[in-house]
Design a protein around this motif. Sequence first.
Motif, PDB file in Angstrom:
ATOM      1  N   SER A 170       2.249  -5.349  10.207  1.00  0.00           N
ATOM      2  CA  SER A 170       2.264  -4.308   9.175  1.00  0.00           C
ATOM      3  C   SER A 170       3.643  -4.268   8.508  1.00  0.00           C
ATOM      4  O   SER A 170       4.671  -4.430   9.165  1.00  0.00           O
TER       5      SER A 170
ATOM      6  N   ALA B 269       4.630  -6.484   6.398  1.00  0.00           N
ATOM      7  CA  ALA B 269       5.079  -7.851   6.062  1.00  0.00           C
ATOM      8  C   ALA B 269       4.948  -8.137   4.566  1.00  0.00           C
ATOM      9  O   ALA B 269       5.629  -9.014   4.040  1.00  0.00           O
TER      10      ALA B 269
ATOM     11  N   LYS C 241       1.527  -7.942   2.797  1.00  0.00           N
ATOM     12  CA  LYS C 241       0.193  -8.484   2.475  1.00  0.00           C
ATOM     13  C   LYS C 241      -0.394  -7.866   1.201  1.00  0.00           C
ATOM     14  O   LYS C 241      -0.886  -8.567   0.324  1.00  0.00           O
ATOM     15  N   THR C 242      -0.332  -6.525   1.121  1.00  0.00           N
ATOM     16  CA  THR C 242      -0.953  -5.850  -0.014  1.00  0.00           C
ATOM     17  C   THR C 242      -0.281  -6.260  -1.314  1.00  0.00           C
ATOM     18  O   THR C 242      -0.945  -6.563  -2.314  1.00  0.00           O
TER      19      THR C 242
ATOM     20  N   TRP D 234       5.226   1.179  -4.910  1.00  0.00           N
ATOM     21  CA  TRP D 234       4.584   0.125  -4.130  1.00  0.00           C
ATOM     22  C   TRP D 234       3.224   0.634  -3.679  1.00  0.00           C
ATOM     23  O   TRP D 234       3.065   1.829  -3.418  1.00  0.00           O
TER      24      TRP D 234
END
Length: 487
Positions: free
Chosen positions: A47, A49, A51-52, A111
């Motif tokens: 989590s 890192a 990804k989204t 974000w």
Amino acid sequence: MHWRGPRGIRLGIGDWADDLIEGMDRARRGVEGYFEPTMRLGVTGLSGAGKTVFITALVASLMQRQRLRLFTPEAEGRMLAAMLRPQPDPDVPRFAFETHRDALTGPDRRWPESTRAISQLRIALRYRSAGFAAGLTGPSVLNLDIVDYPGEWLLDLPLIDRDYDDWAAHALALAASPARRPHAEQWARALGEAEPGAAHHEPIAEALSASYTAYLWNCKKAGFSALSPGRFLRPGDLEGSPALTFAPLPRPGSGARGSLHAEMRDRFEAYKRVVVKPFFRKHFARLDRQVVLVDALGALAGGPRALGDVTTAMSEMLAAFRHGRSGWLDRLMGQRRIDRLLFVASKADHLHHEQHGALAALVEGMLGEAAERAAFRGARTRAMAIAAVRATAEQEVSRGGETLHLVRGRREDDGREIAVYPGELPHDVPALLALARSAGAGDAPEDWPEAEFARIRFAPPAWGERAGPPHIRLDAALDFLLRDRLG
Ligand code: GDP
């Protein structure tokens, strides 16, 4: 310039073109019913890192392709269109692309919300083949199914080949280790009061499970990553279900049926059966290619213990890609293989490009043996330092005859424009990792690189309405992942 599209939607010129081509595509499919190949791309990482942000930027860039110089099919003018399509698996949540893109591009840019569970998105890529074949066939379509899932879920693979007592003994020893003990005080108290051989009583099982989960969260907040069972931290839609309501207990002298220990053992088995195995069977085993994101800078900033722990977690996660690590998974996969693995050091925009090679080397070092074994299994692997969304610009300043390489951006919390000198990343990666491996609970050694800059959250950049996001090497990542399939 903007136009009103056929459905009254505001469209840029790129959208118009893609919309028309999609219409032509539908008509053609109706007439010919031709076959469209599909590629399933997994995107994972622990989590935080990235990804989204990575998937959002990747999809936005494929739809608005002005910033994809290093993506060969685009550079050769062969990419014709990219459009979102309904996803093939109705029981998997859709990756909320529009919501995430709007968060990044809206009036109060921020974000997007991070990955918490599995999700999926299908994007159809329409392209012209290269060379000789191009003259013989019309445009082709590749359906790209992007599957986003928490890396924490991969940490569950070793559980499958373990029984409850074996796992519990390991988990209890870890919680009692000097590095983790300070985070396990409440858990240790709850465990001290538990009687594993006594009759199962649900409130006691729930309380034990809750305090074990709280211990895992304490570890997570303290920078640990090798934390399992993975769903305790990322339960997805299983929060509170019995399969997640267990905890490690020592084996009692007599483990009669109906005891707390026996109930915990049954739930551990249920967790493997209804949570872990279905994930590997339904999702993991169907992937063709995989991106693994690593926040190596964040781990470095967390100190030696955090870096050592992320390195351990990565190696445990990557066991899933190695042949012979789990008999169960090997049998399940049969001849099927993930044929490309891309390891991404994310958030490279925290560093001047002079340092990007050192960042990729750090990730390669962290993966070490794991990456080699994946390659041995037939997968092509590559490590890259990238920023899916570039939030900084570079700047050089001369000081005392020396040139300093800075990055400049807007700090998220107070909106101030700041310039940061990240210093030099260590070049002797093996020595750094050896230091990380041997790190105990104590303070970082004095020569540990100062990496506070990695903790700065830069605000997302403005990005023009009709262009993909500014990035660093996202196009090179796409090239590695897709080029041969769009040949
Ligand atoms: P996930 O948990 O793996 O889905 O992580 P996210 O994609 O939500 O990213 C976590 C945070 O890392 C974001 O909220 C951003 O603050 C930061 N981040 C991710 N990617 C980038 C990037 O390319 N550049 C910068 N500067 N920050 C990033």
